[in-house]
Design a protein around this motif. Structure first.
Motif, short mmCIF file in Angstrom:
data_model
loop_
_atom_site.label_atom_id
_atom_site.label_comp_id
_atom_site.label_asym_id
_atom_site.label_seq_id
_atom_site.Cartn_x
_atom_site.Cartn_y
_atom_site.Cartn_z
N THR A 1 17.62 -2.37 6.63
CA THR A 1 16.42 -1.95 5.92
C THR A 1 16.74 -1.01 4.75
O THR A 1 16.07 -1.05 3.73
CB THR A 1 15.45 -1.27 6.90
OG1 THR A 1 15.16 -2.19 7.95
CG2 THR A 1 14.17 -0.86 6.23
N ASP B 1 14.89 -1.59 1.32
CA ASP B 1 13.87 -0.63 0.90
C ASP B 1 14.26 0.09 -0.38
O ASP B 1 13.41 0.40 -1.21
CB ASP B 1 13.59 0.38 2.01
CG ASP B 1 12.68 -0.18 3.09
OD1 ASP B 1 12.12 -1.28 2.91
OD2 ASP B 1 12.54 0.49 4.14
N GLU C 1 0.39 -3.96 4.74
CA GLU C 1 0.28 -2.51 4.93
C GLU C 1 1.65 -1.84 5.01
O GLU C 1 1.76 -0.65 4.74
CB GLU C 1 -0.53 -2.20 6.18
CG GLU C 1 -1.98 -2.60 6.03
CD GLU C 1 -2.80 -2.26 7.27
OE1 GLU C 1 -3.08 -1.06 7.46
OE2 GLU C 1 -3.14 -3.19 8.01
N GLU C 2 2.67 -2.58 5.39
CA GLU C 2 4.03 -2.04 5.46
C GLU C 2 4.90 -2.57 4.33
O GLU C 2 6.11 -2.37 4.33
CB GLU C 2 4.66 -2.38 6.82
CG GLU C 2 3.98 -1.70 7.99
CD GLU C 2 4.05 -0.19 7.91
OE1 GLU C 2 5.12 0.37 7.59
OE2 GLU C 2 3.02 0.45 8.17
N ARG D 1 3.82 1.03 0.41
CA ARG D 1 4.70 2.14 0.81
C ARG D 1 5.27 2.92 -0.36
O ARG D 1 5.48 4.13 -0.25
CB ARG D 1 5.84 1.60 1.67
CG ARG D 1 5.35 1.19 3.03
CD ARG D 1 6.40 0.63 3.97
NE ARG D 1 7.74 1.06 3.73
CZ ARG D 1 8.78 0.19 3.71
NH1 ARG D 1 8.62 -1.09 3.92
NH2 ARG D 1 10.00 0.63 3.51
N SER E 1 -3.49 -7.97 3.88
CA SER E 1 -2.75 -7.90 5.14
C SER E 1 -3.70 -8.05 6.32
O SER E 1 -3.41 -8.78 7.28
CB SER E 1 -2.01 -6.56 5.23
OG SER E 1 -1.38 -6.43 6.47
#
Length: 150
Positions: free
Chosen positions: A9, A13, A114-115, A120, A133
């Motif tokens: 990740t 990210d 949402e993620e 984010r 979402s």
């Protein structure tokens, strides 16, 4: 989240945050300056004059249009990067030595939900992404039953 998932990740990210901040947010900041009539470039004054004199409703519509265009552009370029990786065309993005397309099951989907990267990492809240979402979750529940969490 396992340590292996956490390690995957990080570069993903990092790339997502970079893309959102340097493409999406910079573009939306530029639009905001133009709508407020605060750009100084002489070559932009005519357009800025037109855009800054729009009604409040039209300004909202322009903002929604630009946000939608940026989201679609991000989706399309990420899809192209994923395809290039999958088809081994020689076009690859590495972050901290890791090929990011290999770390994702579809780069183009990383921006949504949402993620997702937009919600984010963006300075600009995206109610559209949250609503999209939730709509997707409801569709999954309707079609397959169960919790439907993405």
């Amino acid at each position: 989240m396992s340590e292996i998932e956490r390690q995957k990740t990080k570069p993903l990210d990092k790339f997502g945050e970079f893309l959102v901040r340097h493409l999406r947010d910079k573009s939306l900041e530029y639009l905001q300056l133009m709508l407020e009539g605060r750009l100084r470039q002489p070559e932009r004054q005519s357009l800025q004059s037109t855009v800054s004199s729009l009604t409040p409703d039209l300004k909202v519509a322009v903002c929604e249009l630009v946000e939608d265009l940026l989201t679609n552009a991000m989706h399309d370029i990420l899809f192209a990067f994923q395809e290039a990786h999958d088809n081994q065309t020689g076009i690859e993005i590495f972050v901290d030595g890791a090929p990011i397309a290999e770390l994702s099951d579809g780069l183009h989907g990383e921006i949504f939900g949402e993620e997702g990267w937009i919600v984010r990492f963006s300075k600009f809240p995206s109610n559209t992404e949250v609503a999209r979402s939730r709509w997707a979750e409801e569709q999954i529940k309707r079609m397959f039953g169960g919790s439907g969490t993405l």
